[in-house]
Design an enzyme around this catalytic site. Structure first.
Site: not given
Length: 503
Positions: A208, A267
């Site tokens: 990610i 995040d």
């Protein structure tokens, strides 16, 4: 154009990769645009036979399309199962009620289960474009989801995709919260657990915000894009697998959200928990170990925050009938030496092969986590897991099992080294005080990782180690001279990625 319906056009695949986003292309003089009021970036419903999508319109001003032709991006073509000369019907999409729930969340309202269900269903149907996804991700970031909302989001993500079931009362899994470069313990412990006899169907994510995810690293060693049927065959044959979850529609909303989170470099804790636990539940796991590295430059920066996250993970797990155990680990520096898919895979192979030069910190951490998972079995006492895991590794059983898993997934691959390398030298003698995980990971990403699998960083030092002036601290690896230069420009502008206290 079909004269029976003014809103039909003949489709053409024009070979543009828009990743997951469905995009269509129309000529600037297309009469449908004028009649319907379509303009660039309009959202348009496109239907071919029984399949339909909501796509974003781009306008073409050259001869790539003939009059009456509708261009489809690769993503739109594949979602619609289109064929050359198919006829598509175009219309204004119905208003998406789920967007009103996203707007409510932006304004601070708590959402209910049915609202999360609607949002996730539209995400999986590709009705949200990247702007909508960004709005939803941002609205949920910054601890804006309460406990009930995290549970609801987790359930919505589980229910929106395929769910797997295994013929066992105990199905184990492991996840690392991340933020720690080189922390590639999963690929070591899966064969240990599988050799012991527990079922571990490991579905992993790609990177990610990091230079490599478990799936990226494993892909340098064996195929990971397996179908559900192929994955099941591997697990029934070998007790375990290490595959990319995005290929199997297991919590499919997660991979769509991850693709945008990667670009935003965001995040969200609530979405992180929903992401992790929805994947594990959908994959059929009953017992899950979560590794939470804690350090100033890790994803979780304080022990207090780590404990809060651990409590939340355990509580949410209980709500979805999952036994979750959390292991708080030290996250002050990278684990192993390699940062980037191929370099991390090299470290993994050294550990599995009991190479004397293997990074001992990676070996030790993998054994600690494997021991914790073995204790889920009910056959291993709380003080015996590490020793049993160590025996399985030391006697070569884990290495044999890993090779068998690779062969079952499609065959073991040979690692490739990057063509371009550059040693970064210490600017003074002294003792290594600290290593900045985040900026070191960024260096590896600037060098091309994870898309360039051989790119990354080979770290030569550890905290507390004495170094000489001009001693190599790390070696930068890149697959092109341009990417090497790009990363070096950043590195040379930094003074404290690795802090050395003079002697």
């Amino acid at each position: 154009m079909d004269n029976k319906n003014k809103n039909t056009m003949r489709v053409k695949r024009i070979g543009i990769d828009t990743y997951r986003q469905a995009v269509i292309y129309m000529r600037h003089d297309c009469p449908i645009c004028r009649i319907e009021g379509f303009e660039a970036f309009s959202r348009i419903n496109v239907r071919i036979r029984e399949r339909s999508i909501i796509a974003t319109l781009h306008i073409i001003r050259d001869s790539i399309l003939r009059s009456g032709e509708l261009g489809l991006s690769d993503a739109a073509w594949e979602i619609l199962h289109a064929q050359e000369d198919d006829i598509a019907f175009l219309s204004h999409p119905e208003p998406m009620q789920s967007l009103s729930y996203v707007r409510a969340k932006i304004h601070g309202r708590a959402l209910e289960q049915w609202q999360f269900d609607a949002i996730i269903q539209d995400i999986v149907a590709r009705n949200f474009d990247d702007i909508h996804l960004s709005a939803f991700i941002t609205a949920c970031a910054g601890n804006r989801l309460n406990m009930d909302e995290i549970v609801s989001l987790t359930r919505a993500m589980i229910n929106a995709g395929t769910r797997l079931y295994w013929d066992s009362d105990i199905v184990v899994d492991k996840h690392c919260v991340g933020g720690l470069p080189g922390n590639r313990t999963t690929i070591i412990l899966v064969p240990i657990i599988a050799a012991f006899g527990l079922i571990m169907p490991k579905t992993s994510s790609r990177a990610i915000t990091s230079p490599a995810g478990t799936a990226d690293t494993m892909e340098t060693l064996a195929p990971v894009n397996l179908t559900i049927e192929q994955m099941q065959r591997v697990v029934y044959q070998e007790n375990g697998c290490i595959v990319w979850g995005g290929a199997m529609q297991i919590s499919p909303a997660d991979d769509i959200l991850i693709s945008v989170e990667r670009q935003l470099d965001i995040d969200s804790e609530g979405q992180l928990i929903a992401s992790v636990l929805s994947k594990k539940s959908a994959a059929g796991s009953t017992h899950v170990l979560i590794d939470v590295p804690v350090g100033e430059t890790a994803k979780v920066r304080s022990m207090n925050l780590a404990r809060q996250l651990a409590d939340t993970l355990v509580d949410i797990g209980s709500e979805i009938d999952m036994n979750v155990r959390v292991k708080l680990t030290v996250g002050e520096q990278p684990v192993g030496r390699g940062i980037g898919p191929a370099l991390e895979a090299r470290d993994v192979l050294q550990v599995l092969q009991n190479d004397p030069d293997a990074p001992q910190d990676l070996r030790e951490k993998a054994l600690v986590l494997a021991g914790e998972i073995l204790e889920f079995s009910g056959k291993v006492a709380s003080d015996e897991g590490f020793v049993i895991a160590e025996n399985i590794l030391n006697n070569g059983t884990a290495w044999n099992k890993f090779q068998a898993i690779c062969e079952a997934q499609g065959g073991m691959r040979t690692l490739k080294l990057a063509r371009f390398q550059h040693e970064h030298l210490a600017r003074q003698a002294g003792t290594v005080q600290s290593i900045d995980n985040r900026r070191l990971a960024l260096c590896a990403k600037l060098a091309g990782a994870p898309l360039a699998a051989a790119a990354g960083i080979d770290l030569h030092i550890r905290q507390g180690q004495s170094v000489d002036n001009n001693q190599p601290l790390f070696t930068l690896h890149a697959e092109s001279a341009g990417e090497l230069a790009y990363a070096l420009d950043y590195i040379n502008a930094q003074e404290d990625i690795i802090v050395i206290n003079p002697n």
